[in-house]
Write an enzyme that holds these catalytic residues in place. Structure first.
Site, PDB file in Angstrom:
ATOM      1  N   ASP A  29      37.507  38.794  32.994  1.00 29.49           N
ATOM      2  CA  ASP A  29      38.322  38.786  34.098  1.00 29.49           C
ATOM      3  C   ASP A  29      37.386  39.711  35.277  1.00 29.49           C
ATOM      4  O   ASP A  29      37.150  40.781  34.947  1.00 29.49           O
ATOM      5  CB  ASP A  29      39.587  39.395  34.303  1.00 29.49           C
ATOM      6  CG  ASP A  29      40.414  38.980  35.394  1.00 29.49           C
ATOM      7  OD1 ASP A  29      40.011  38.499  36.456  1.00 29.49           O
ATOM      8  OD2 ASP A  29      41.561  39.275  35.491  1.00 29.49           O
ATOM      9  N   ASP A 123      37.028  33.037  38.605  1.00 25.76           N
ATOM     10  CA  ASP A 123      36.861  34.507  38.313  1.00 25.76           C
ATOM     11  C   ASP A 123      37.441  35.037  37.023  1.00 25.76           C
ATOM     12  O   ASP A 123      37.318  36.134  36.597  1.00 25.76           O
ATOM     13  CB  ASP A 123      37.261  35.318  39.721  1.00 25.76           C
ATOM     14  CG  ASP A 123      38.844  35.369  39.654  1.00 25.76           C
ATOM     15  OD1 ASP A 123      39.676  34.523  39.015  1.00 25.76           O
ATOM     16  OD2 ASP A 123      39.387  36.144  40.264  1.00 25.76           O
ATOM     17  N   GLU A 124      37.704  33.982  35.905  1.00 29.74           N
ATOM     18  CA  GLU A 124      38.228  34.391  34.700  1.00 29.74           C
ATOM     19  C   GLU A 124      38.082  33.271  33.693  1.00 29.74           C
ATOM     20  O   GLU A 124      38.136  32.129  34.133  1.00 29.74           O
ATOM     21  CB  GLU A 124      39.563  35.109  34.651  1.00 29.74           C
ATOM     22  CG  GLU A 124      40.635  33.975  35.178  1.00 29.74           C
ATOM     23  CD  GLU A 124      42.115  34.469  35.016  1.00 29.74           C
ATOM     24  OE1 GLU A 124      42.449  35.273  34.054  1.00 29.74           O
ATOM     25  OE2 GLU A 124      42.929  34.211  35.846  1.00 29.74           O
TER      26      GLU A 124
END
EC number: 2.7.7.7
Length: 425
Positions: A29, A123-124
C-alpha cells in the site's frame, strides 16, 4: 477518535519481521500516494500539511499528507471541512495522469518480482510470492526488496503487510503505516486479529458495527467466540458466516492477476447545481472525450456505456446500455451518454454531479468493428487519434470540440473532475 481514524491510525514502527513461514501473501500500500507524487515535483513542501483534492466549493479531499492527518484531515472529506481543520494546509488540485504514470512504474516493480499481482487501485496491490522464493528469498526479504526498489526507483514509500492470507496482509499493511513492514506469522494470526475492533473486519460497515455493539461485541476476539449459528441468526447466513471465518483468519481467496482495467470513467461535480440540458450535454461531451482518450491510451475498447447522475440532495441514479460492438470512440460514447441522460427522466433535474463510464473492456486490437452505413472509411477514428497525438505533444485541451470552447477561454460549467480506471481501480 473517529471510526475511520481507528482503522487507519499508524501502527507500531517496523521492527523484527518475525517468522514468515507460510506467509506468501504481500499487501503493498503506497503511503499517501497522491501527496507523495506531488512532493516529488515540489520537494519544498515536505514536512508541511499538504492536501490533494478539488479546490472548488464542493471539492473533496483525494489524499492528505500525514502532517495534515494530524489535524483530522482524511480522504473523502469535504475540502471545506479540511480547510477549517487545517487552515494553513497547502491544497493542490489532482493530476491524475502524473499519478497513473508513477503507478505504472511501481506496478512494473511488483511484476519484476512475481507475475501474481492483483491490483486493488492505483496505489495498492496483493502479491503472491510463493514462487519467487528461490530467486529472492523469504517473503519478508521480498517485502524489503519491493520497498527498497519502490523508494530508490520512484522516490515514494510504501507499507507492506506479509501474512498467510489476503485479509490479514491488508490489515498488517494498514497497521504499520507509514513506510513500514509487518509480518503476521501463521501461528500468530488469531492473536493479531482478536485484539482488533470488529470494524476492522471486511463487511462490517457502520450499520453492522452498531448491530454487533448491541450484542456486546466490540473486538474481533469477542465475535470469534460467538457460535456460528448465533451470528447467522443475528446477521444472516452469508454475513454471519463470512465474519466468523474472518475472525479466525480464514480467507481462502487466491491472488488473481488482472491485466486490464475493469472499467474506465470520469465524473464532474459542479460548483453550482445545473439544470440546463445543453450545459449537461456539453459536460457529457467533455467527459466522453476524456474516457475515449484513456481507452485508446490503454489499448482498450468497451461495450457498455453508463452515465451517473446525482441531484442536489445526493440522490444518485445510473443508466447503462450495452453496444453491439466494443468502442473506444468519444463520439460513440457521447451520443450514447446523451441518449441515456435524455431517457433518464432527469433531463430537467438540477444536477450536482454527472459521470460517464465504459465497462466490459476488451483489447481494442481484438474488438470487431464494422462501418456504419453513413460512416466514411476515414473519419472519426482517425480524427480522434490525431487529437491523441496532439495532446501527447502539447497537452490535453490543445485540440477540443468547438462545443467545449467558451468565450474568454473559460472552462465549461464543471469543476473538480475525477478520472479513474477500476482495476479494481
Amino acid at each position: 477518535m473517529s471510526r475511520k481514524q481507528q482503522l487507519h491510525r499508524p501502527g507500531p514502527p517496523p521492527g523484527p519481521p518475525g517468522d514468515d513461514t507460510g506467509c506468501s501473501i504481500l499487501h503493498v500500500d503506497m503511503d499517501a500516494f497522491f501527496v507523495s507524487v506531488e512532493l516529488l515535483d515540489r520537494p519544498e513542501l515536505r514536512g508541511r500539511p499538504v492536501v490533494v483534492g478539488g479546490v472548488g466549493g464542493r471539492g473533496v479531499v483525494s489524499a492528505a499528507s500525514y502532517e495534515a492527518r494530524e489535524y483530522g484531515v482524511h480522504s473523502a472529506m469535504p475540502m471545506s471541512r479540511a480547510r477549517r481543520l487545517c487552515p494553513h494546509a497547502v491544497v493542490l488540485p489532482p493530476r491524475h495522469e502524473r499519478y497513473v504514470a508513477v503507478s505504472r512504474a511501481v506496478f512494473e516493480i511488483f511484476r519484476s518480482v512475481t507475475p501474481l499481482v492483483e491490483p486493488l487501485s492505483v496505489d495498492e496491490a496483493f502479491l503472491d510470492v510463493a514462487g519467487a522464493r528461490k530467486l529472492y528469498g523469504r517473503p519478508a526479504e521480498i517485502a524489503r526488496l519491493v520497498r527498497e526498489r519502490v523508494r530508490e526507483q520512484q522516490g515514494v514509500t510504501c507499507s507492506v503487510g506479509v501474512a498467510p492470507t489476503k485479509f490479514v496482509a491488508k490489515l498488517a499493511s494498514t497497521r504499520c503505516k507509514p513506510d513500514g513492514l509487518m509480518v503476521v506469522p501463521a501461528d500468530g494470526v488469531e492473536e493479531f486479529l482478536h485484539a482488533l475492533p470488529v470494524a476492522a473486519l471486511w463487511g462490517v460497515g457502520e450499520r453492522t458495527e452498531q448491530q454487533l455493539t448491541r450484542l456486546g461485541l466490540r473486538t474481533v476476539g469477542q465475535l470469534a467466540r460467538v457460535p456460528l449459528a448465533t451470528l447467522q441468526r443475528e446477521l444472516g447466513n452469508a454475513l454471519g458466516g463470512h465474519l466468523h471465518a474472518l475472525a479466525w483468519g480464514r480467507d481462502p481467496r487466491p491472488v488473481v492477476p488482472e491485466s486490464v482495467d475493469k472499467s474506465i470513467g470520469a465524473e464532474e461535480t459542479f460548483d453550482t447545481d445545473l439544470d440546463d440540458p445543453d450545459e449537461i450535454r456539453r459536460e457529457l461531451l467533455r467527459l466522453a472525450e476524456k474516457v475515449g482518450a484513456r481507452l485508446r491510451a490503454g489499448g482498450h475498447a468497451g461495450r457498455t456505456v453508463s452515465v451517473k447522475l446525482r441531484d442536489g440532495d445526493f440522490k444518485t441514479i445510473t443508466r447503462s446500455r450495452t453496444l453491439r460492438e466494443p468502442t473506444d470512440l468519444a463520439r460513440v460514447i457521447y451520443v450514447t451518454a446523451c441518449e441515456l441522460y435524455e431517457a433518464s427522466g432527469w433531463d430537467r433535474v438540477r444536477l450536482r454531479l454527472v459521470g460517464v463510464r465504459v465497462e466490459n473492456l476488451t483489447s481494442a486490437d481484438d474488438a470487431p468493428r464494422q462501418l456504419a452505413l453513413d460512416e466514411p472509411e476515414t473519419g472519426w477514428r482517425e480524427a480522434e487519434r490525431v487529437i491523441d497525438q496532439v495532446a501527447s505533444r502539447f497537452g490535453h485541451g490543445a485540440v477540443r470540440p468547438a462545443a467545449l470552447v467558451r468565450r474568454g477561454g473559460g472552462r465549461p460549467a464543471g469543476r473538480d473532475a475525477r478520472e479513474h480506471g477500476d482495476g479494481r481501480g
